[in-house]
Design a protein around this motif. Sequence first.
Motif, PDB file in Angstrom:
ATOM      1  N   ALA A 137       0.843  -1.187   0.000  1.00  0.00           N
ATOM      2  CA  ALA A 137       0.000   0.000   0.000  1.00  0.00           C
ATOM      3  C   ALA A 137       0.879   1.238   0.000  1.00  0.00           C
ATOM      4  O   ALA A 137       1.966   1.234   0.595  1.00  0.00           O
ATOM      5  CB  ALA A 137      -0.933   0.020   1.210  1.00  0.00           C
ATOM      6  N   ARG A 138       0.419   2.289  -0.670  1.00  0.00           N
ATOM      7  CA  ARG A 138       1.155   3.547  -0.652  1.00  0.00           C
ATOM      8  C   ARG A 138       0.681   4.372   0.535  1.00  0.00           C
ATOM      9  O   ARG A 138      -0.504   4.684   0.665  1.00  0.00           O
ATOM     10  CB  ARG A 138       0.965   4.318  -1.952  1.00  0.00           C
ATOM     11  CG  ARG A 138       1.790   5.590  -2.005  1.00  0.00           C
ATOM     12  CD  ARG A 138       1.847   6.207  -3.385  1.00  0.00           C
ATOM     13  NE  ARG A 138       2.701   7.383  -3.390  1.00  0.00           N
ATOM     14  CZ  ARG A 138       2.989   8.094  -4.478  1.00  0.00           C
ATOM     15  NH1 ARG A 138       2.485   7.714  -5.655  1.00  0.00           N
ATOM     16  NH2 ARG A 138       3.790   9.145  -4.403  1.00  0.00           N
ATOM     17  N   LEU A 139       1.644   4.742   1.397  1.00  0.00           N
ATOM     18  CA  LEU A 139       1.327   5.440   2.637  1.00  0.00           C
ATOM     19  C   LEU A 139       2.246   6.634   2.816  1.00  0.00           C
ATOM     20  O   LEU A 139       3.335   6.695   2.244  1.00  0.00           O
ATOM     21  CB  LEU A 139       1.487   4.500   3.837  1.00  0.00           C
ATOM     22  CG  LEU A 139       0.679   3.196   3.812  1.00  0.00           C
ATOM     23  CD1 LEU A 139       1.103   2.302   4.956  1.00  0.00           C
ATOM     24  CD2 LEU A 139      -0.808   3.484   3.865  1.00  0.00           C
ATOM     25  N   ARG A 140       1.788   7.565   3.651  1.00  0.00           N
ATOM     26  CA  ARG A 140       2.605   8.709   4.058  1.00  0.00           C
ATOM     27  C   ARG A 140       2.931   8.558   5.536  1.00  0.00           C
ATOM     28  O   ARG A 140       2.033   8.544   6.377  1.00  0.00           O
ATOM     29  CB  ARG A 140       1.876  10.032   3.815  1.00  0.00           C
ATOM     30  CG  ARG A 140       1.692  10.378   2.338  1.00  0.00           C
ATOM     31  CD  ARG A 140       1.012  11.733   2.180  1.00  0.00           C
ATOM     32  NE  ARG A 140       0.946  12.153   0.797  1.00  0.00           N
ATOM     33  CZ  ARG A 140      -0.033  11.838  -0.033  1.00  0.00           C
ATOM     34  NH1 ARG A 140      -1.034  11.075   0.404  1.00  0.00           N
ATOM     35  NH2 ARG A 140      -0.025  12.257  -1.286  1.00  0.00           N
ATOM     36  N   LEU A 141       4.236   8.470   5.845  1.00  0.00           N
ATOM     37  CA  LEU A 141       4.681   8.329   7.224  1.00  0.00           C
ATOM     38  C   LEU A 141       5.575   9.508   7.564  1.00  0.00           C
ATOM     39  O   LEU A 141       6.549   9.781   6.865  1.00  0.00           O
ATOM     40  CB  LEU A 141       5.452   7.024   7.421  1.00  0.00           C
ATOM     41  CG  LEU A 141       4.694   5.717   7.160  1.00  0.00           C
ATOM     42  CD1 LEU A 141       5.592   4.525   7.459  1.00  0.00           C
ATOM     43  CD2 LEU A 141       3.434   5.643   7.996  1.00  0.00           C
TER      44      LEU A 141
END
Length: 333
Positions: A137-141
């Motif tokens: 999954a593409r996530l922003r951390l």
Amino acid sequence: PHDSICGCSIDTVHEDMRYRFSQCRQIAEVIASESLTALAAAAPGELEAREMRLALFNPLSCDRDEVFEFDVEIPVDWPEFGEFFGYESKPAFRLFDSAGREIAYQRLGMRRDRVRGRHRDTAYPQTRHVHAVRIAARLRLPALGFALLRVAGLAPAVSDVEPTRHPCAPGLRTGHARMENEHLAVEIHAGGQMTLTDKRSGHVYAGLNAFEDEADLGDGWNHGPAANRRDVLSGGGTAQIELLWDTPLTTAFAIRQTLALPEAFDTRTQARSDAREPMLVESRIVLRACAESVDVETRVVNAADDHRLRVLFPSSVAAETYLADTPFDVVER
């Protein structure tokens, strides 16, 4: 100490270090697990039936907006669904961020009915059975921060008709052993080497991930080249190339090859022995959407003695100096 940590010195020191590394790994894993569990448990809001929280932590000092691969452990009593003619059952779940927005994910693999331990402060340890589903999954951390995700299982009444994943086609694979994203194109050749093309500059890097094995007469600190080399090079044979997964978010190949190495260096003849020992070299090549680099993870199963194995990534860059990473600094050499 800086010598023993890298396995130098006599065999006894190296065996002692294996135990110390095991201690460090266990302590670190427990601290990380307990910390992430505390973060997930402190999230506001109540969970419904067939829901759980997932905490992902970013240990880097920079923000990250990229494709991540991780396991989601779904309880075995959650609803499942079947695709095509129902030959294989899959856990039916959706993924949401902390704001309630659904997150697109791809299924990469699954291990059914895994046993997991659960330890409590005031009760005996318990076991639970889960399906470990590998997803991307593409996530922003945020830097040194975390993201909380909500995993929601579908109700039994709708699990057979509602989709539980996003379309897996077209993937990043563009040919028999090729893949590319917006920035890079990767081609894996029959001998196991790779060619990487930077689509922005047009520069082509050839002969990547080649292996070179040579005799080593040195000790635990220094490499000692032999006059009678008899180097073993990869690329001359046929490697086994396996497609691990192919989705719009990430594509991965595995390259397996066996090098027939001399068993040892014969001090009587001052040459590598004629008897051969097979060495398995397996590399996993991963390209993710929007990524500006390719990840390569290599595993080696070695039983030969007195040799040095190197992996080669020729850059074709002509330079008189280079930048080297050292503790707390980057120096020019």
